[in-house]
Design an enzyme around this catalytic site. Structure first.
Site, PDB file in Angstrom:
ATOM      1  N   ASN A   1      31.755  51.144  47.340  1.00 20.32           N
ATOM      2  CA  ASN A   1      32.888  50.853  46.466  1.00 20.32           C
ATOM      3  C   ASN A   1      32.925  51.917  45.364  1.00 20.32           C
ATOM      4  O   ASN A   1      32.151  52.876  45.394  1.00 20.32           O
ATOM      5  CB  ASN A   1      32.717  49.453  45.860  1.00 20.32           C
ATOM      6  CG  ASN A   1      34.052  48.783  45.565  1.00 20.32           C
ATOM      7  OD1 ASN A   1      34.939  49.400  44.987  1.00 20.32           O
ATOM      8  ND2 ASN A   1      34.184  47.540  45.954  1.00 20.32           N
TER       9      ASN A   1
ATOM     10  N   GLY B   1      41.214  44.706  38.485  1.00 24.26           N
ATOM     11  CA  GLY B   1      40.681  43.345  38.389  1.00 24.26           C
ATOM     12  C   GLY B   1      41.056  42.484  39.580  1.00 24.26           C
ATOM     13  O   GLY B   1      41.158  41.260  39.474  1.00 24.26           O
TER      14      GLY B   1
ATOM     15  N   ASN C   1      40.082  52.843  37.902  1.00 23.31           N
ATOM     16  CA  ASN C   1      40.966  51.692  38.008  1.00 23.31           C
ATOM     17  C   ASN C   1      40.280  50.460  37.480  1.00 23.31           C
ATOM     18  O   ASN C   1      39.076  50.282  37.644  1.00 23.31           O
ATOM     19  CB  ASN C   1      41.478  51.512  39.447  1.00 23.31           C
ATOM     20  CG  ASN C   1      40.612  50.585  40.270  1.00 23.31           C
ATOM     21  OD1 ASN C   1      40.743  49.360  40.190  1.00 23.31           O
ATOM     22  ND2 ASN C   1      39.716  51.164  41.066  1.00 23.31           N
TER      23      ASN C   1
ATOM     24  N   CYS D   1      32.930  44.955  43.296  1.00 26.47           N
ATOM     25  CA  CYS D   1      33.985  45.390  42.381  1.00 26.47           C
ATOM     26  C   CYS D   1      33.414  45.540  40.965  1.00 26.47           C
ATOM     27  O   CYS D   1      32.847  44.595  40.418  1.00 26.47           O
ATOM     28  CB  CYS D   1      35.137  44.389  42.366  1.00 26.47           C
ATOM     29  SG  CYS D   1      36.437  44.921  41.247  1.00 26.47           S
TER      30      CYS D   1
ATOM     31  N   GLY E   1      40.449  56.354  50.582  1.00 27.75           N
ATOM     32  CA  GLY E   1      40.965  55.479  49.537  1.00 27.75           C
ATOM     33  C   GLY E   1      41.895  56.191  48.581  1.00 27.75           C
ATOM     34  O   GLY E   1      43.098  56.312  48.826  1.00 27.75           O
TER      35      GLY E   1
HETATM   36  C1  FMN Z   1      43.255  51.352  42.690  1.00 27.93           C
HETATM   37  C2  FMN Z   1      42.099  50.938  43.542  1.00 27.93           C
HETATM   38  C3  FMN Z   1      41.991  49.600  43.952  1.00 27.93           C
HETATM   39  C4  FMN Z   1      40.910  49.200  44.740  1.00 27.93           C
HETATM   40  N1  FMN Z   1      40.844  47.901  45.141  1.00 27.93           N
HETATM   41  C5  FMN Z   1      39.821  47.500  45.955  1.00 27.93           C
HETATM   42  C6  FMN Z   1      39.774  46.161  46.447  1.00 27.93           C
HETATM   43  O1  FMN Z   1      40.640  45.319  46.199  1.00 27.93           O
HETATM   44  N2  FMN Z   1      38.723  45.822  47.241  1.00 27.93           N
HETATM   45  C7  FMN Z   1      37.728  46.709  47.584  1.00 27.93           C
HETATM   46  O2  FMN Z   1      36.803  46.344  48.312  1.00 27.93           O
HETATM   47  N3  FMN Z   1      37.777  47.993  47.144  1.00 27.93           N
HETATM   48  C8  FMN Z   1      38.782  48.400  46.346  1.00 27.93           C
HETATM   49  N4  FMN Z   1      38.847  49.703  45.915  1.00 27.93           N
HETATM   50  C9  FMN Z   1      37.764  50.654  46.296  1.00 27.93           C
HETATM   51  C10 FMN Z   1      38.160  51.500  47.509  1.00 27.93           C
HETATM   52  O3  FMN Z   1      38.386  50.700  48.649  1.00 27.93           O
HETATM   53  C11 FMN Z   1      37.055  52.549  47.830  1.00 27.93           C
HETATM   54  O4  FMN Z   1      35.867  51.872  48.197  1.00 27.93           O
HETATM   55  C12 FMN Z   1      36.744  53.460  46.641  1.00 27.93           C
HETATM   56  O5  FMN Z   1      37.916  53.784  45.939  1.00 27.93           O
HETATM   57  C13 FMN Z   1      36.008  54.743  47.063  1.00 27.93           C
HETATM   58  O6  FMN Z   1      36.737  55.517  47.955  1.00 27.93           O
HETATM   59  P1  FMN Z   1      37.730  56.730  47.505  1.00 27.93           P
HETATM   60  O7  FMN Z   1      36.945  57.636  46.615  1.00 27.93           O
HETATM   61  O8  FMN Z   1      38.171  57.369  48.781  1.00 27.93           O
HETATM   62  O9  FMN Z   1      38.843  56.064  46.771  1.00 27.93           O
HETATM   63  C14 FMN Z   1      39.908  50.144  45.121  1.00 27.93           C
HETATM   64  C15 FMN Z   1      40.034  51.484  44.721  1.00 27.93           C
HETATM   65  C16 FMN Z   1      41.095  51.897  43.948  1.00 27.93           C
HETATM   66  C17 FMN Z   1      41.192  53.338  43.540  1.00 27.93           C
END
Ligand code: FMN
Length: 299
Positions: free
Chosen positions: A186, A68, A65, A125, A260
């Site tokens: 993250n 931004g 992703n 991020c 997530g």
């Molecule tokens: C589409 C998308 C948007 C995300 N937006 C944020 C965000 O705004 N703030 C943040 O701290 N992490 C954000 N993340 C990271 C997730 O919170 C998480 O830390 C990361 O995706 C790893 O976990 P997962 O493998 O279970 O997705 C985002 C992840 C995805 C896929």
């Protein structure tokens, strides 16, 4: 109740920031009661438009992703979102993002005034302008946490990056600066290219890679940080899909576990994963979940 520093969670599951909107929308499709907390999408001081499309892409194992951190800014968040959080059946944590310590502190103050139970500081991020990740630099990370710590009296978490060359250094710096808990991790930097058009699959070229392939990487971060700082509470996050994954993170040293990317394919994953986790814990003969935290056995 699961202790996470000064917080107490009903279940060890945490819905991870950015993967289900502002939480309010999520309440319509998911069983929020499965989670001990839900972290709202990161918010900045001023509105951020995010990156243009394309900003998500599938890969063989997980997703990229490059959103931004599109968000309306803290004033609009306080006006339009905060009033709808209180009736939800889950404690909501805010997530602060910014470019300077003062900007982070201003957002954290707004989130706290909006009634969140904790603020998670998004230092990590990977898809912002210039691809600078604050959580690669211990001094910058500490300066942000210090500013946020001074701005709010609610619990403060620091969300770190798996791209850090030594995540223990960053973890020590943010804990010394006042973080009550760590979210590990993250997304990791990733990219993909469409060979027909020769264009990157994300408009921003590089984005955040998440999902199943992230699990061993984030799990290693949890093991390292828990090994060095065993008293610091951790929300293990990355690639969780099953109850077994949750137990793996607990054994590595996490007290709570984030979900997530799974929400995009399965918005109700929390309820399923919680039931699976209970079955797995029962089959291991464990009655108190907290016994599992950091209980990995050495060879
Ligand atoms: C589409 C998308 C948007 C995300 N937006 C944020 C965000 O705004 N703030 C943040 O701290 N992490 C954000 N993340 C990271 C997730 O919170 C998480 O830390 C990361 O995706 C790893 O976990 P997962 O493998 O279970 O997705 C985002 C992840 C995805 C896929």
């Amino acid at each position: 109740m699961i202790p996470l520093g000064p917080l107490r969670l009903e279940t060890p599951l945490v819905a991870s920031s950015g993967t289900f909107g502002s939480v309010v929308e999520f309440a319509k499709v998911a069983d929020l009661g499965a989670y001990g907390a839900a972290v709202a999408k990161s918010v900045s001081k001023d509105p951020w438009p995010g990156r243009p499309a394309p900003r998500v892409a599938g890969t063989d194992a997980g997703m990229l992703n490059g959103i931004g951190i599109q968000n309306p800014g803290i004033d609009a968040w306080l006006r339009d979102i905060a009033p709808h959080l209180e009736p939800l059946s889950v404690p909501v944590w805010g997530s602060a993002v910014g470019r300077t310590p003062d900007a982070f502190a201003e957002v954290a103050d707004g989130l706290a005034r909006g009634g969140v139970a904790a603020v998670e500081v998004n230092l990590s991020c990977p898809n912002l302008e210039g691809h600078t990740i604050i959580a690669l630099d211990a001094r910058m990370s500490a300066a942000v946490i210090d500013a946020v710590r001074r701005a709010v009296s609610i619990p403060v978490g620091a969300k770190l990056s798996p791209n850090a060359s030594n995540i223990v250094d960053i973890a020590e710096a943010v804990v010394d600066a006042g973080a009550d808990f760590l979210t590990l991790t993250n997304t990791i930097k990733g990219a993909a290219i469409d060979i027909e058009t020769r264009r990157p699959c994300l408009s921003g070229l590089i984005g955040g890679y998440s999902g199943p392939a992230l699990k061993p990487i984030a799990l290693a971060c949890v093991l390292e940080v828990h090994g060095a700082l065993p008293d610091v509470p951790i929300v293990g996050t990355g690639g969780v899909r099953t109850g077994r994954d949750v137990v793996e993170y607990l054994l590595a040293g996490a007290s709570a576990v984030g979900l997530g990317t799974i929400h995009f394919a399965e918005p109700r994953a929390g309820a399923r994963v919680l039931e699976e986790m209970k079955d797995v814990v029962g089959s291991l003969g464990v009655t108190d979940l907290t016994e599992l935290i950091g209980a990995v056995e050495p060879w």
